[in-house]
Design an enzyme around this catalytic site. Structure first.
Site, PDB file in Angstrom:
ATOM      1  N   ARG A   1       0.821  -1.203   0.000  1.00 34.49           N
ATOM      2  CA  ARG A   1       0.000   0.000   0.000  1.00 34.49           C
ATOM      3  C   ARG A   1       0.855   1.253   0.000  1.00 34.49           C
ATOM      4  NH1 ARG A   1      -4.792  -0.466   4.384  1.00 34.49           N
ATOM      5  NH2 ARG A   1      -3.011  -0.427   5.769  1.00 34.49           N
ATOM      6  N   TYR A   2       2.154   1.076   0.266  1.00 31.92           N
ATOM      7  CA  TYR A   2       3.068   2.210   0.398  1.00 31.92           C
ATOM      8  C   TYR A   2       4.298   1.932  -0.460  1.00 31.92           C
ATOM      9  CZ  TYR A   2       0.316   2.718   4.719  1.00 31.92           C
ATOM     10  OH  TYR A   2      -0.684   2.836   5.631  1.00 31.92           O
TER      11      TYR A   2
ATOM     12  N   ASP B   1     -10.956  -1.778  13.546  1.00 31.98           N
ATOM     13  CA  ASP B   1     -11.440  -1.864  12.161  1.00 31.98           C
ATOM     14  C   ASP B   1     -12.838  -2.483  12.129  1.00 31.98           C
ATOM     15  OD1 ASP B   1      -9.041  -0.876  10.909  1.00 31.98           O
ATOM     16  OD2 ASP B   1      -8.097  -2.790  11.450  1.00 31.98           O
TER      17      ASP B   1
ATOM     18  N   LYS C   1      -3.188   3.983   6.658  1.00 33.38           N
ATOM     19  CA  LYS C   1      -3.344   4.324   8.074  1.00 33.38           C
ATOM     20  C   LYS C   1      -2.954   5.785   8.287  1.00 33.38           C
ATOM     21  CE  LYS C   1      -1.749  -0.174   9.781  1.00 33.38           C
ATOM     22  NZ  LYS C   1      -1.185  -0.685   8.510  1.00 33.38           N
TER      23      LYS C   1
ATOM     24  N   ARG D   1      -8.606  -9.472  10.236  1.00 29.17           N
ATOM     25  CA  ARG D   1      -8.467 -10.504   9.202  1.00 29.17           C
ATOM     26  C   ARG D   1      -9.193 -11.779   9.620  1.00 29.17           C
ATOM     27  NH1 ARG D   1      -2.666  -8.982   8.382  1.00 29.17           N
ATOM     28  NH2 ARG D   1      -2.766  -7.304   6.868  1.00 29.17           N
TER      29      ARG D   1
ATOM     30  N   CYS E   1      -8.024 -13.744  17.917  1.00 26.59           N
ATOM     31  CA  CYS E   1      -8.623 -12.625  18.638  1.00 26.59           C
ATOM     32  C   CYS E   1     -10.036 -12.423  18.107  1.00 26.59           C
ATOM     33  CB  CYS E   1      -7.795 -11.363  18.427  1.00 26.59           C
ATOM     34  SG  CYS E   1      -6.069 -11.581  18.930  1.00 26.59           S
TER      35      CYS E   1
ATOM     36  N   CYS F   1     -10.343  -9.541  15.452  1.00 31.03           N
ATOM     37  CA  CYS F   1      -9.321  -9.459  14.406  1.00 31.03           C
ATOM     38  C   CYS F   1      -9.886  -8.905  13.096  1.00 31.03           C
ATOM     39  CB  CYS F   1      -8.753 -10.851  14.152  1.00 31.03           C
ATOM     40  SG  CYS F   1      -7.558 -10.892  12.797  1.00 31.03           S
TER      41      CYS F   1
ATOM     42  N   ASP G   1      -7.166   3.006  10.287  1.00 35.93           N
ATOM     43  CA  ASP G   1      -6.925   2.432   8.970  1.00 35.93           C
ATOM     44  C   ASP G   1      -8.175   2.770   8.160  1.00 35.93           C
ATOM     45  OD1 ASP G   1      -5.833   0.809   6.907  1.00 35.93           O
ATOM     46  OD2 ASP G   1      -4.857  -0.396   8.461  1.00 35.93           O
TER      47      ASP G   1
ATOM     48  N   CYS H   1      -2.687 -18.631  13.357  1.00 39.57           N
ATOM     49  CA  CYS H   1      -2.224 -17.916  14.544  1.00 39.57           C
ATOM     50  C   CYS H   1      -2.222 -18.877  15.730  1.00 39.57           C
ATOM     51  CB  CYS H   1      -3.165 -16.756  14.889  1.00 39.57           C
ATOM     52  SG  CYS H   1      -3.180 -15.418  13.689  1.00 39.57           S
TER      53      CYS H   1
ATOM     54  N   ARG I   1       7.411  -0.057   1.612  1.00 39.04           N
ATOM     55  CA  ARG I   1       7.246  -1.247   2.445  1.00 39.04           C
ATOM     56  C   ARG I   1       6.070  -2.084   1.969  1.00 39.04           C
ATOM     57  NH1 ARG I   1       5.344   3.397   4.503  1.00 39.04           N
ATOM     58  NH2 ARG I   1       3.756   3.484   6.129  1.00 39.04           N
TER      59      ARG I   1
HETATM   60  C1  LIG Z   1      -0.174  -1.411   8.352  1.00 40.90           C
HETATM   61  C2  LIG Z   1       0.484  -1.692   7.088  1.00 40.90           C
HETATM   62  C3  LIG Z   1       1.830  -1.371   6.899  1.00 40.90           C
HETATM   63  C4  LIG Z   1       2.684  -0.761   7.985  1.00 40.90           C
HETATM   64  O1  LIG Z   1       2.407   0.565   8.200  1.00 40.90           O
HETATM   65  P1  LIG Z   1       3.336   1.400   9.194  1.00 40.90           P
HETATM   66  O2  LIG Z   1       2.633   2.711   9.299  1.00 40.90           O
HETATM   67  O3  LIG Z   1       4.687   1.505   8.557  1.00 40.90           O
HETATM   68  O4  LIG Z   1       3.405   0.656  10.493  1.00 40.90           O
HETATM   69  C5  LIG Z   1       2.403  -1.638   5.684  1.00 40.90           C
HETATM   70  N1  LIG Z   1       1.707  -2.199   4.684  1.00 40.90           N
HETATM   71  C6  LIG Z   1       0.414  -2.518   4.827  1.00 40.90           C
HETATM   72  C7  LIG Z   1      -0.289  -3.153   3.687  1.00 40.90           C
HETATM   73  C8  LIG Z   1      -0.247  -2.289   6.028  1.00 40.90           C
HETATM   74  O5  LIG Z   1      -1.524  -2.634   6.183  1.00 40.90           O
END
Ligand SMILES: *Cc1c(COP(=O)(O)O)cnc(C)c1O
Length: 357
Positions: A96-97, A276, A320, A118, A113, A116, A313, A109, A100
């Site tokens: 999403r970013y 969520d 987020k 998911r 939870c 959760c 989120d 798991c 990362r």
């Molecule tokens: C939560 C999440 C992250 C991590 O986000 P940070 O703000 O860096 O902790 C990265 N990728 C995805 C798809 C996420 O849902």
């Protein structure tokens, strides 16, 4: 110790186990069976032992023991509340970013939870096969912008040392991967998993970080504290994330106790997540206003190093974002109204010369 760790007592995995341990009434069993057909059940021996069955509000029981309230599905609750599906660039790989991505090698798991996000995907099909995992690693290799890989799931620590070792070795060999981040509940809920052999796997070129999922100080049992200490002694930087949960931790004193306990264990509270909109979780949901008010209370009385960022989120997969509380409001050109920790406001004129921007 072998890489599989010592013999462990059995986990709670069947509704009959819940009855046998006095965690639900025998007459509740048929309804709870219906809940567990939709949403998986598992409570580790460590967490089951930490529950006080005589306490109807026990914070650990509330997180893991299924309840019939989970059958109440609100119209705004959905199967994929944070839009994982929208951003899946290869099976089990979510980006999403730009810098990362999330790698989900397993859907299993050690505990499930009840809140959760998911909960629709965990507990059934085990996750990526060898070919899918290889494809996800190929994709990471082909994306030079991916500085960080987040191992999530499911819980990556349900995998064997051998499988985790193979994944880590592959990621460590990718030069642009600088950070490998584990998101896990295992050091807290199944502390015996943190063996010397496992810790040896984490000593890599890339920095390995852990984000522990912890929601209440009562989860930090003596065994959990020992496993956390073993991780810090191995040089692993530790963060924690907490979900804001009605009736469990939506109380300033409870959060204060949790966050102080964490920093005393050398764990930095990272995020406090607004819950969520997963199906059947309405009974755990607080309002954003309540969350912001709790955070404002903590700001005045809890050390800065124990303050997490309160995060939402955005439903649909938009990412987020911090959701306050806000301490700064615009009050005209170059002028801001700032609220202090006691709630009083002060004007702040921006710009180094004290004049308007
Ligand atoms: C939560 C999440 C992250 C991590 O986000 P940070 O703000 O860096 O902790 C990265 N990728 C995805 C798809 C996420 O849902």
């Amino acid at each position: 110790m072998t890489s599989e760790g010592p013999q462990r007592p059995p986990a709670v995995v069947r509704v009959a186990d819940l009855v046998a341990r006095g965690l639900i009434a025998p007459e509740a069993a048929p309804a709870i069976e219906r809940v567990t057909q939709d949403f998986s059940l598992r409570i580790t021996a460590d967490m089951a032992a930490a529950i006080d069955p005589a306490d109807p509000a026990d914070p650990i029981a509330r997180q893991f023991v299924p309840g019939t309230a989970e059958l109440d599905i609100a119209p705004e609750e959905v199967a994929d509340p944070i839009g994982d599906g929208v951003h899946e660039i290869a099976p089990g790989l979510i980006r999403r970013y730009p810098d990362r991505a999330l790698l989900k090698p397993t859907h299993l798991c050690q505990v499930y939870c009840r809140f959760c996000f998911r909960r629709e995907t965990v507990g059934g099909d085990p996750g990526l096969g060898d070919a899918e995992l290889a494809a996800a690693l190929d994709r990471i290799r082909a994306e030079p912008g991916l500085f960080e890989v987040i191992l999530s799931g499911g819980d990556p620590l349900v995998l064997s040392d051998r499988r985790i070792g193979r994944i880590l070795e592959a990621l460590d060999a990718i030069e642009h991967v600088g950070v490998i981040r584990f998101h896990t509940r295992v050091p807290v809920v199944d502390p015996a998993r943190i063996t010397p052999a496992f810790l040896d796997l984490l000593d890599l070129r890339a920095a390995v970080w852990f984000v522990l999922h912890v929601n209440h100080a009562s989860e930090l049992t003596e065994n959990a504290r020992k496993s956390i200490r073993a991780l810090t002694r191995a040089g692993v930087p530790l963060l924690a994330q907490t979900v804001l949960l009605k009736g469990i931790n939506d109380d300033a004193a409870v959060l204060e106790d949790l966050f102080r306990s964490l920093v005393a264990l050398r764990v930095k509270p990272y995020y406090l997540h607004h819950l969520d909109r997963a199906r059947g979780t309405g009974h755990f949901r607080t309002s954003l206003a309540e969350g912001r008010s709790l955070m404002r209370t903590l700001r005045g009385r809890l050390t800065g190093i124990a303050q997490p960022t309160y995060m939402l989120d955005i439903p649909g997969g938009y990412g987020k974002v911090p959701v306050g509380p806000d301490y700064v409001a615009s009050a005209g050109p170059g002028l801001y109204r700032v609220t202090d920790p006691q709630g009083a406001t002060h004007d702040y004129r921006d710009g180094s010369d004290g004049g308007p921007d």
